[in-house]
Design an enzyme around this catalytic site. Structure first.
Site, PDB file in Angstrom:
ATOM      1  N   VAL A   1      -3.247 -10.397   4.753  1.00 44.53           N
ATOM      2  CA  VAL A   1      -4.712 -10.479   4.684  1.00 44.53           C
ATOM      3  C   VAL A   1      -5.062 -11.785   3.974  1.00 44.53           C
ATOM      4  O   VAL A   1      -4.493 -12.103   2.925  1.00 44.53           O
ATOM      5  CB  VAL A   1      -5.306  -9.268   3.934  1.00 44.53           C
ATOM      6  CG1 VAL A   1      -6.823  -9.386   3.836  1.00 44.53           C
ATOM      7  CG2 VAL A   1      -4.908  -7.969   4.627  1.00 44.53           C
TER       8      VAL A   1
ATOM      9  N   HIS B   1      -3.719  -5.421  -0.667  1.00 45.30           N
ATOM     10  CA  HIS B   1      -3.229  -4.101  -1.082  1.00 45.30           C
ATOM     11  C   HIS B   1      -3.983  -3.005  -0.334  1.00 45.30           C
ATOM     12  O   HIS B   1      -3.398  -2.019   0.112  1.00 45.30           O
ATOM     13  CB  HIS B   1      -3.468  -3.880  -2.582  1.00 45.30           C
ATOM     14  CG  HIS B   1      -2.747  -4.830  -3.491  1.00 45.30           C
ATOM     15  ND1 HIS B   1      -3.394  -5.786  -4.226  1.00 45.30           N
ATOM     16  CD2 HIS B   1      -1.431  -4.952  -3.791  1.00 45.30           C
ATOM     17  CE1 HIS B   1      -2.516  -6.447  -4.957  1.00 45.30           C
ATOM     18  NE2 HIS B   1      -1.320  -5.985  -4.712  1.00 45.30           N
TER      19      HIS B   1
END
Ligand code: AMP
Length: 283
Positions: free
Chosen positions: A176, A37
């Protein structure tokens, strides 16, 4: 950072900012924030004048048998994290405000939503498109930031933007991962130590697929077979799907030519995880 939970209040603030000529970046999320995020938050802060993050666990994208109730939530922790990142507005609407009594309108991106994850989560993308369009109407951002982790979601939302003539620019940022390769996900908190080790088979199978393609393999069937071997030889795993598809249409590819999306969903016990990689062949 200002936390706002009322739609009209956020709309008024945005109007003022726009009147001052400020550009707005928007990161929609369901919270329980992690570095995935935050990569989007940082991109938004870099590229726009004012960053809005929403935290809303959207009930319409969960089926009744899914984890809506137990989805991890920690608004205090998330608020502190976002403050430190330099976010300007945190938007935390109540469900009753987003979907008041008598709510009737839903958005569908036909065909796309029945592919990949859509087969085992039939109403999921209808819920995602509906909430994202509502949020885009409320925040009215110049750029909205999404993660490649949810590859199908990003493709569907781009299609929605195109089909409905939205002005917002939709930007997609890379997955990620933890150091061991596991794609970060709020749902990783459900995994115990043994399940987490099993979950590494997802990214391991994707790396093997990449290696096979680098060595010249172009047949999706052979690649999928090898990926299945890797995953099913790991305890606790049950494959939902592994597919090699066109990165625009999401249709299965008979042969890999230039670009492909390899996407998968796997249950680790009852925990459903997704992962993917994009293949670009330079000859
Ligand atoms: P969520 O809170 O799961 O709805 O995710 C909010 C946004 O963060 C979505 O655009 C996701 O694709 C993105 N996201 C989630 N996990 C990752 C990750 N590991 N890397 C990059 N983006 C991510």
């Amino acid at each position: 950072m200002k936390t706002i939970s009322l739609i009209d209040e956020l709309k008024s603030e945005i109007k003022l900012l726009k009147a001052q000529g400020k550009s707005i970046g928007f990161v929609p999320s369901m919270g329980y924030l992690h570095e995935g995020h935050l990569s989007l938050v940082r991109a938004s802060i870099k590229k726009t004048d004012c960053t809005v993050v929403s935290i809303f666990v959207n009930p319409t994208q969960f089926s009744p048998n899914e984890d809506f109730k137990k989805y991890p939530r920690d608004i205090m922790r998330d608020t502190e994290i976002l403050k430190k990142e330099g976010v300007h507005y945190l938007f935390t609407p109540q469900t009753s405000l987003m979907y008041p009594h008598g709510y009737k309108t839903f958005v569908e991106v036909r065909d796309f939503e029945m592919k990949l994850c859509g087969r085992s989560r039939p109403n999921h993308f209808k819920g995602v498109c509906t909430v994202v369009l509502k949020l885009l109407n409320i925040v009215d951002p110049d750029i909205s930031f999404f993660g490649q982790k949810d590859a199908q979601q990003a493709i569907i939302l781009k299609k929605m933007g195109q089909d409905l003539n939205l002005d917002v620019k939709i930007e997609v940022f890379p997955i990620v991962r933890d150091k061991d390769g596991l794609a970060l996900s709020s749902r990783n908190t459900y995994l115990n130590a043994q399940q987490r080790i099993s979950a590494l088979s997802l990214s391991r199978s994707l790396r093997e697929a990449q290696r096979m393609i680098e060595r010249g393999e172009r047949n999706p069937e052979k690649i999928i077979l090898r990926m299945k071997e890797i995953i099913t030889s790991t305890p606790f795993t049950r494959i939902d799907y592994i597919e090699v598809v066109d990165i625009e249409t999401l249709d299965p590819l008979p042969v890999i030519n230039e670009k492909a999306l390899i996407a998968l969903a796997v249950f680790i016990d009852k925990i459903r995880l997704i992962d993917n990689t994009i293949i670009c062949i330079k000859e």
